[in-house]
Write an enzyme that holds these catalytic residues in place. Structure first.
Site, short mmCIF file in Angstrom:
data_model
loop_
_atom_site.label_atom_id
_atom_site.label_comp_id
_atom_site.label_asym_id
_atom_site.label_seq_id
_atom_site.Cartn_x
_atom_site.Cartn_y
_atom_site.Cartn_z
N HIS A 16 0.84 -1.33 0.04
CA HIS A 16 -0.07 -0.12 -0.07
C HIS A 16 1.00 1.17 0.09
CE1 HIS A 16 -3.91 1.87 2.00
NE2 HIS A 16 -3.08 3.07 0.92
N HIS A 18 1.41 4.94 -2.27
CA HIS A 18 1.09 5.85 -3.55
C HIS A 18 2.29 6.42 -3.97
CE1 HIS A 18 -3.20 5.59 -2.53
NE2 HIS A 18 -2.87 5.33 -1.28
N HIS A 196 -9.53 1.27 -1.82
CA HIS A 196 -9.60 1.89 -0.41
C HIS A 196 -10.79 1.67 0.22
CE1 HIS A 196 -5.50 3.24 -1.39
NE2 HIS A 196 -5.54 3.83 -0.62
N GLU A 199 -11.42 3.64 5.53
CA GLU A 199 -10.54 4.72 6.24
C GLU A 199 -11.14 5.77 6.99
OE1 GLU A 199 -8.06 6.64 3.32
OE2 GLU A 199 -6.62 7.00 4.67
N ASP A 277 1.79 4.03 2.86
CA ASP A 277 0.67 4.63 2.19
C ASP A 277 1.26 6.11 1.55
OD1 ASP A 277 -1.90 5.31 1.62
OD2 ASP A 277 -2.40 6.12 3.51
N ASP A 278 1.92 7.01 2.22
CA ASP A 278 2.28 8.24 1.61
C ASP A 278 3.55 8.63 2.36
OD1 ASP A 278 0.23 8.87 -0.75
OD2 ASP A 278 -0.99 8.58 1.11
N1 HPA Z 1 -6.77 7.51 0.96
C1 HPA Z 1 -7.17 7.86 0.02
N2 HPA Z 1 -6.62 8.11 -0.91
C2 HPA Z 1 -5.25 8.30 -0.99
C3 HPA Z 1 -4.53 8.06 0.02
C4 HPA Z 1 -5.17 7.54 1.18
O1 HPA Z 1 -4.58 7.35 2.31
N3 HPA Z 1 -3.16 8.51 -0.27
C5 HPA Z 1 -3.21 8.85 -1.57
N4 HPA Z 1 -4.58 8.89 -1.82
ZN ZN Z 2 -3.73 4.75 0.33
#
Ligand code: HPA
Ligand code: ZN
Length: 338
Positions: A16, A18, A196, A199, A277-278
């Site tokens: 996971h 991006h 996703h 969340e 994630d990021d």
């Molecule tokens: N959630 C949804 N979209 C996203 C995320 C996330 O954590 N990171 C990059 N795009």
């Molecule tokens: Zn994500």
């Protein structure tokens, strides 16, 4: 060996991530400068100062603005190369990377420019460092179904480079059902699916991702804990949940790492996994995510091994490659468990 050394050195898999979320401010400034783009901030330090989010949308606004300096194939190559170098440093041996084509095609950057730059970096990292990787094309859920269908058409021209489609961006108000048809077309074309879900959005979105999008993994999925029968269903399906602890803290999905549900999920029999994630926005890559979680929740080496094995098992790579990586992780554990 301490738990910290154990986490750092064990071979890991990331599911996971991006790629646009791995864009470090220093590289963002360098690319902005060579592309003649003026960022709204004066320095990388000032950019980092702005990374204080109160929810997902707060973050997404800054994330899309940052991605706006990426114009040329070389930019996408440099972005991906920098992430893969982190993988090498952190003993991440396999990675499945999301990219958001619409973030770029909506600005007039060609789909081919994006994927060709990313692809060249992936191939080089495999040849030079032995890091294996797969690409997941993510549809932006705040955009229309029609735009997702256009993106699928582009993806089909690069079918050899893409293993699955995903669904990301603003979750609330953009349920999986909005993309039922484009996911059906994507599956018919031979792509696996992930999404996703849960969340920020409700547990109902996880049901939809399972029932309507036929996903092989749920990205995040934290909110499944609101629904006991859903938890039971996910356990029975052995459905992987790709959790992102530092992201959850940064976007206030939880109020602090001590609240993170990953340990509870393992105890419930859920197939939880840990990812970044990021990482450029949320304060850390794979090792930092594992380390912070282990510290706050007192994870043991057994817990860490379970998370690592779960992640390898949940990958979309071949059974043979997965078996080899799992054997290496188990051998590492046996050698360093005391
Ligand atoms: N959630 C949804 N979209 C996203 C995320 C996330 O954590 N990171 C990059 N795009
Ligand atoms: Zn994500």
């Amino acid at each position: 060996m301490t738990i910290q050394q154990f986490i750092t050195a064990i071979p890991k898999s990331e599911l996971h991530l991006h790629i646009e979320g791995s864009f470090e401010p220093e590289l963002m400034f360098a690319i902005a400068q060579r592309n003649g783009i003026q960022l709204k901030y004066k320095s990388a330090a000032e950019v980092k100062e702005a990374y204080k989010f109160s929810n997902l949308q707060d973050f997404l606004d800054i994330y899309y603005a940052g991605a706006g300096v990426l114009l040329h194939e070389q930019d996408f190559y440099d972005l991906t190369r920098a992430y893969l170098l982190k993988c090498k440093e952190q003993n991440v041996v396999h990675t499945e990377i999301f990219f958001d084509p619409q973030t770029h095609t909506d600005r007039g950057v060609a789909f081919d420019t994006v994927i060709n730059g990313i692809w060249r970096a992936l191939r080089e990292a495999e040849a030079e460092w032995g890091i294996t990787s797969l690409l997941i094309m993510s549809y932006l859920r705040h955009l229309s179904e029609e735009s997702a269908f256009e993106t699928l058409q582009h993806g089909l021209r690069h079918k050899d480079k893409i293993v699955a489609v995903g669904l990301d961006s603003s979750e609330k108000g953009n349920p999986p059902s909005k993309f039922e048809r484009v996911f059906a077309a994507s599956r018919e074309a031979g792509f696996l699916t992930v999404a996703h879900a849960g969340e920020e959005g409700p547990s109902e979105y996880i049901h939809e991702a399972l029932n309507l999008l036929h996903v092989s993994r749920i990205d995040h999925g934290n909110r499944c804990l609101d629904d006991e029968s859903l938890v039971q269903r996910l356990v029975e399906m052995k459905m992987p949940l790709t959790l992102c602890p530092l992201s959850n803290v940064a976007l206030r999905v939880i109020q602090g790492m001590e609240e993170h549900p990953v340990k509870r999920m393992l105890d419930l029999g859920l197939r939880a996994t840990i990812h970044s994630d990021d990482p450029a926005y949320f304060g850390g890559y794979m090792n930092e995510n594992y380390l912070e979680t282990a510290r706050a929740l007192h994870l043991t080496k057994e817990d860490v091994l379970q998370l690592v094995v779960n992640s390898f098992e949940a990958g979309f790579d071949s059974a043979a490659q997965k078996a080899k990586n799992i054997a290496a992780a188990r051998a590492f554990y046996e050698a360093h468990k005391d």
